[in-house]
Design a protein around this motif. Sequence first.
Motif, PDB file in Angstrom:
ATOM      1  N   LEU A 167       0.821  -1.211   0.000  1.00 52.28           N
ATOM      2  CA  LEU A 167       0.000   0.000   0.000  1.00 52.28           C
ATOM      3  C   LEU A 167       0.857   1.264   0.000  1.00 52.28           C
ATOM      4  CD1 LEU A 167      -3.023   0.816   0.143  1.00 52.28           C
ATOM      5  CD2 LEU A 167      -2.773   0.894   2.622  1.00 52.28           C
ATOM      6  N   ARG A 168       1.941   1.247   0.758  1.00 49.34           N
ATOM      7  CA  ARG A 168       2.737   2.469   0.920  1.00 49.34           C
ATOM      8  C   ARG A 168       3.624   2.770  -0.288  1.00 49.34           C
ATOM      9  NH1 ARG A 168       4.282   2.688   7.377  1.00 49.34           N
ATOM     10  NH2 ARG A 168       2.160   2.245   8.117  1.00 49.34           N
ATOM     11  N   SER A 169       3.677   1.843  -1.220  1.00 46.70           N
ATOM     12  CA  SER A 169       4.458   2.116  -2.433  1.00 46.70           C
ATOM     13  C   SER A 169       3.646   2.890  -3.467  1.00 46.70           C
ATOM     14  CB  SER A 169       4.938   0.796  -3.047  1.00 46.70           C
ATOM     15  OG  SER A 169       3.844   0.029  -3.510  1.00 46.70           O
ATOM     16  N   LEU A 170       2.354   3.022  -3.261  1.00 45.97           N
ATOM     17  CA  LEU A 170       1.489   3.716  -4.224  1.00 45.97           C
ATOM     18  C   LEU A 170       1.413   5.186  -3.846  1.00 45.97           C
ATOM     19  CD1 LEU A 170      -1.357   1.044  -4.481  1.00 45.97           C
ATOM     20  CD2 LEU A 170       0.624   1.350  -5.974  1.00 45.97           C
ATOM     21  N   THR A 171       2.424   5.924  -4.251  1.00 47.02           N
ATOM     22  CA  THR A 171       2.512   7.342  -3.904  1.00 47.02           C
ATOM     23  C   THR A 171       2.510   8.192  -5.170  1.00 47.02           C
ATOM     24  OG1 THR A 171       4.925   7.212  -3.898  1.00 47.02           O
ATOM     25  CG2 THR A 171       3.810   6.822  -1.807  1.00 47.02           C
ATOM     26  N   GLY A 172       2.491   9.483  -4.973  1.00 50.72           N
ATOM     27  CA  GLY A 172       2.668  10.394  -6.102  1.00 50.72           C
ATOM     28  C   GLY A 172       1.415  10.671  -6.900  1.00 50.72           C
ATOM     29  N   ASN A 173       0.265  10.791  -6.230  1.00 49.37           N
ATOM     30  CA  ASN A 173      -0.986  11.157  -6.928  1.00 49.37           C
ATOM     31  C   ASN A 173      -1.337  10.172  -8.047  1.00 49.37           C
ATOM     32  OD1 ASN A 173      -1.440  13.611  -5.421  1.00 49.37           O
ATOM     33  ND2 ASN A 173       0.248  14.513  -6.591  1.00 49.37           N
ATOM     34  N   LEU A 174      -1.115   8.896  -7.794  1.00 52.70           N
ATOM     35  CA  LEU A 174      -1.454   7.891  -8.794  1.00 52.70           C
ATOM     36  C   LEU A 174      -2.940   7.886  -9.120  1.00 52.70           C
ATOM     37  CD1 LEU A 174       0.617   4.697  -7.880  1.00 52.70           C
ATOM     38  CD2 LEU A 174       0.423   5.718 -10.143  1.00 52.70           C
ATOM     39  N   PHE A 175      -3.765   7.974  -8.091  1.00 56.25           N
ATOM     40  CA  PHE A 175      -5.197   7.744  -8.267  1.00 56.25           C
ATOM     41  C   PHE A 175      -6.004   9.013  -8.023  1.00 56.25           C
ATOM     42  CE2 PHE A 175      -3.251   3.745  -6.896  1.00 56.25           C
ATOM     43  CZ  PHE A 175      -3.602   2.938  -7.974  1.00 56.25           C
ATOM     44  N   ASN A 176      -7.112   9.093  -8.722  1.00 57.94           N
ATOM     45  CA  ASN A 176      -8.056  10.194  -8.535  1.00 57.94           C
ATOM     46  C   ASN A 176      -9.132   9.846  -7.519  1.00 57.94           C
ATOM     47  OD1 ASN A 176      -7.502   9.928 -11.789  1.00 57.94           O
ATOM     48  ND2 ASN A 176      -7.164  12.001 -10.998  1.00 57.94           N
ATOM     49  N   TRP A 177      -9.554   8.572  -7.507  1.00 61.02           N
ATOM     50  CA  TRP A 177     -10.648   8.140  -6.650  1.00 61.02           C
ATOM     51  C   TRP A 177     -10.282   6.862  -5.910  1.00 61.02           C
ATOM     52  CZ3 TRP A 177     -15.768   8.389  -9.995  1.00 61.02           C
ATOM     53  CH2 TRP A 177     -16.177   9.724 -10.131  1.00 61.02           C
ATOM     54  N   THR A 178     -11.021   6.627  -4.813  1.00 61.17           N
ATOM     55  CA  THR A 178     -10.974   5.354  -4.108  1.00 61.17           C
ATOM     56  C   THR A 178     -12.333   4.673  -4.211  1.00 61.17           C
ATOM     57  OG1 THR A 178     -11.594   6.445  -2.033  1.00 61.17           O
ATOM     58  CG2 THR A 178      -9.238   6.146  -2.470  1.00 61.17           C
ATOM     59  N   LEU A 179     -12.323   3.361  -4.280  1.00 61.05           N
ATOM     60  CA  LEU A 179     -13.543   2.549  -4.275  1.00 61.05           C
ATOM     61  C   LEU A 179     -13.310   1.409  -3.290  1.00 61.05           C
ATOM     62  CD1 LEU A 179     -15.534   1.226  -7.376  1.00 61.05           C
ATOM     63  CD2 LEU A 179     -15.149  -0.183  -5.363  1.00 61.05           C
ATOM     64  N   SER A 180     -14.097   1.391  -2.210  1.00 65.05           N
ATOM     65  CA  SER A 180     -13.908   0.356  -1.200  1.00 65.05           C
ATOM     66  C   SER A 180     -15.119   0.285  -0.295  1.00 65.05           C
ATOM     67  CB  SER A 180     -12.647   0.642  -0.362  1.00 65.05           C
ATOM     68  OG  SER A 180     -12.902   1.632   0.617  1.00 65.05           O
ATOM     69  N   TYR A 181     -14.997  -0.563   0.752  1.00 72.28           N
ATOM     70  CA  TYR A 181     -16.042  -0.704   1.761  1.00 72.28           C
ATOM     71  C   TYR A 181     -16.081   0.486   2.708  1.00 72.28           C
ATOM     72  CZ  TYR A 181     -11.970  -1.928   4.510  1.00 72.28           C
ATOM     73  OH  TYR A 181     -10.735  -1.893   5.103  1.00 72.28           O
ATOM     74  N   ARG A 182     -15.090   1.335   2.649  1.00 72.55           N
ATOM     75  CA  ARG A 182     -15.054   2.488   3.542  1.00 72.55           C
ATOM     76  C   ARG A 182     -16.113   3.506   3.138  1.00 72.55           C
ATOM     77  NH1 ARG A 182      -9.917   3.835   6.079  1.00 72.55           N
ATOM     78  NH2 ARG A 182     -10.581   5.999   5.920  1.00 72.55           N
ATOM     79  N   ALA A 183     -16.879   3.985   4.116  1.00 69.61           N
ATOM     80  CA  ALA A 183     -17.954   4.919   3.820  1.00 69.61           C
ATOM     81  C   ALA A 183     -17.443   6.249   3.302  1.00 69.61           C
ATOM     82  CB  ALA A 183     -18.826   5.134   5.064  1.00 69.61           C
ATOM     83  N   ASP A 184     -16.175   6.595   3.596  1.00 73.53           N
ATOM     84  CA  ASP A 184     -15.621   7.847   3.100  1.00 73.53           C
ATOM     85  C   ASP A 184     -14.854   7.662   1.795  1.00 73.53           C
ATOM     86  OD1 ASP A 184     -13.618   6.381   4.312  1.00 73.53           O
ATOM     87  OD2 ASP A 184     -12.691   8.080   5.335  1.00 73.53           O
ATOM     88  N   SER A 185     -15.060   6.545   1.109  1.00 70.75           N
ATOM     89  CA  SER A 185     -14.482   6.366  -0.218  1.00 70.75           C
ATOM     90  C   SER A 185     -15.190   7.264  -1.218  1.00 70.75           C
ATOM     91  CB  SER A 185     -14.612   4.912  -0.672  1.00 70.75           C
ATOM     92  OG  SER A 185     -13.939   4.023   0.189  1.00 70.75           O
ATOM     93  N   ASP A 186     -14.521   7.539  -2.323  1.00 68.72           N
ATOM     94  CA  ASP A 186     -15.192   8.285  -3.391  1.00 68.72           C
ATOM     95  C   ASP A 186     -16.338   7.470  -3.973  1.00 68.72           C
ATOM     96  OD1 ASP A 186     -13.404  10.757  -3.773  1.00 68.72           O
ATOM     97  OD2 ASP A 186     -11.959   9.111  -3.775  1.00 68.72           O
TER      98      ASP A 186
END
Length: 391
Positions: A167-186
Motif C-alpha cells: 500500500l505504501r508504495s502507491l505514492t505520487g498522486n497515482l489515483f483520482n478516486w478510491t472505491l472500497s467498503y469504507r464509507a468515506d471512499s469516493d
Amino acid sequence: MGPPCGREAGGRRRRRRGRGQLESALALAAAGLMCTALAAYVCWEQLPPLPWTSPAPQQPVSVLLWWEPFRGRGADERPPPDCRLRFNISGCRLLTDRSAYGEAQAVLFHHRDLAKGPPDWPPPWSARGDAAEDVLEQAALATLGSRPPGQRWVWMNFESPSHSPGLRSLTGNLFNWTLSYRADSDVFVPYGYLYPRNHPSDQPPGLAPPLARKRGLVAWVVSHWDEHQARVRYYHQLSQHVPVDVFGQGGHGRPVPDSGLLHTVARYKFYLAFENSQHLDYITEKLWRNALLAGAVPVVLGPDRANYERFVPRGAFIHVDDFPSASALATYLLFLHRNPAAYRRYFHWRRSYAVHITSFWDEPWCRACQAVQTAGEQPKSIGNLAHWFER
C-alpha cells in the motif's frame, strides 16, 4: 452424626441458591443490555441512506477494468455485466479490452492484483492520443498528465489495511478516486447493506426463523486460522463456557455440509461474525451473508459498536465489547437460548428491512460507472493513499 449432615445439606442448598441467584443476576444484567439496545432501536427511525439511492441523470460512460480481480494477468476475459439489468444503472459501457484505454472515462485498478507481480500500468498518453514508444519509469506514469484528459484512475480494494500489502508504495498522486467498503471512499460499495421493505408489517410471514429448526447454539465458519488473530483468541475463551461448532478448512473445523453454508448456519441460533482484523468500516460478508441472511443472530468482533450501528440497527446484533469477558457473553447467549421471546427480539429489524449482499465484481464496476455519471468536472487526486486507508 445427624445434625452435622443436616447442616451440611443445608449448606449445599444455600450454595445452590447462591449460584442460582448469581446466574439470575447475570441473566438480568445481560437482559438489561439487550433492553437498552432495543429501546434505542425503537427511537432509531431508519438507516442512513446510501449515496446512490437518490435519482440522478445517467449519461453514457465507459469504465475500463484493468484486470479482472483474482483471475490473474492474461486470464480469459469474461463478458462484462449488464448494469441496467443487474442494478438499474443505464448508460454504462464496461470495458475489458485495454486497446480501448483512451475511450474510458475511468479505469479500475484492483489493489491485490496491482501489488503482486511486476508493474503493469497503462502507457503514458500523448496529446495525439497515441501510446508513447519510450518505456518510462513508474513514477513518470504516475503523473496526472500521463492519462487522457478527464480520465479518472480508481483504486479498488475490499481487503483491510492489515491485508493490503504494498500500500505504501502507491505514492505520487497515482489515483483520482478510491472505491472500497469504507464509507468515506469516493465510491462507497459495502459488502452488504439493509434496504427498506416496500410494505413494512408488524407481523410479516417468515421473517423470524423457526426456532424448531435451530438445533445448534453457536456456529463459526473460518477459512484462515491464525492463532495470533484476535478472533481466534476470543474463540478459545468463549468455547470454554459455551459450545461452538466450527466449520472450515485446515484441520480446525469440520467441513461445511453439502447443503451449503447458509443452510448450515440457519440451524444455529448464533453466528460468530468475527473479522480477521479490526479496522474502520471493515464489516464483511461474515455479518451480512453468513449471519443476517442465514437467519442467525450475529455475535460480532470487528470495529467498535458505534461503527456497526452506522449500518445495522443496534438491536440486530451482539457485540463482544458489550461484555467484560467471554464468560459474561456466554452467560448472555445461554440466557437467550432459554428465553425464546427475548431471542426473537433480535429479528424485529426484519419488519422494516431486508438484506442486500454485494455481488463481486460486477456491482463495484457498475457503481463506479454510476459515480462517474453523477460526478462533476472538479479534478481530484489522492496524494497519500496509505495515510487515508490506514488511519
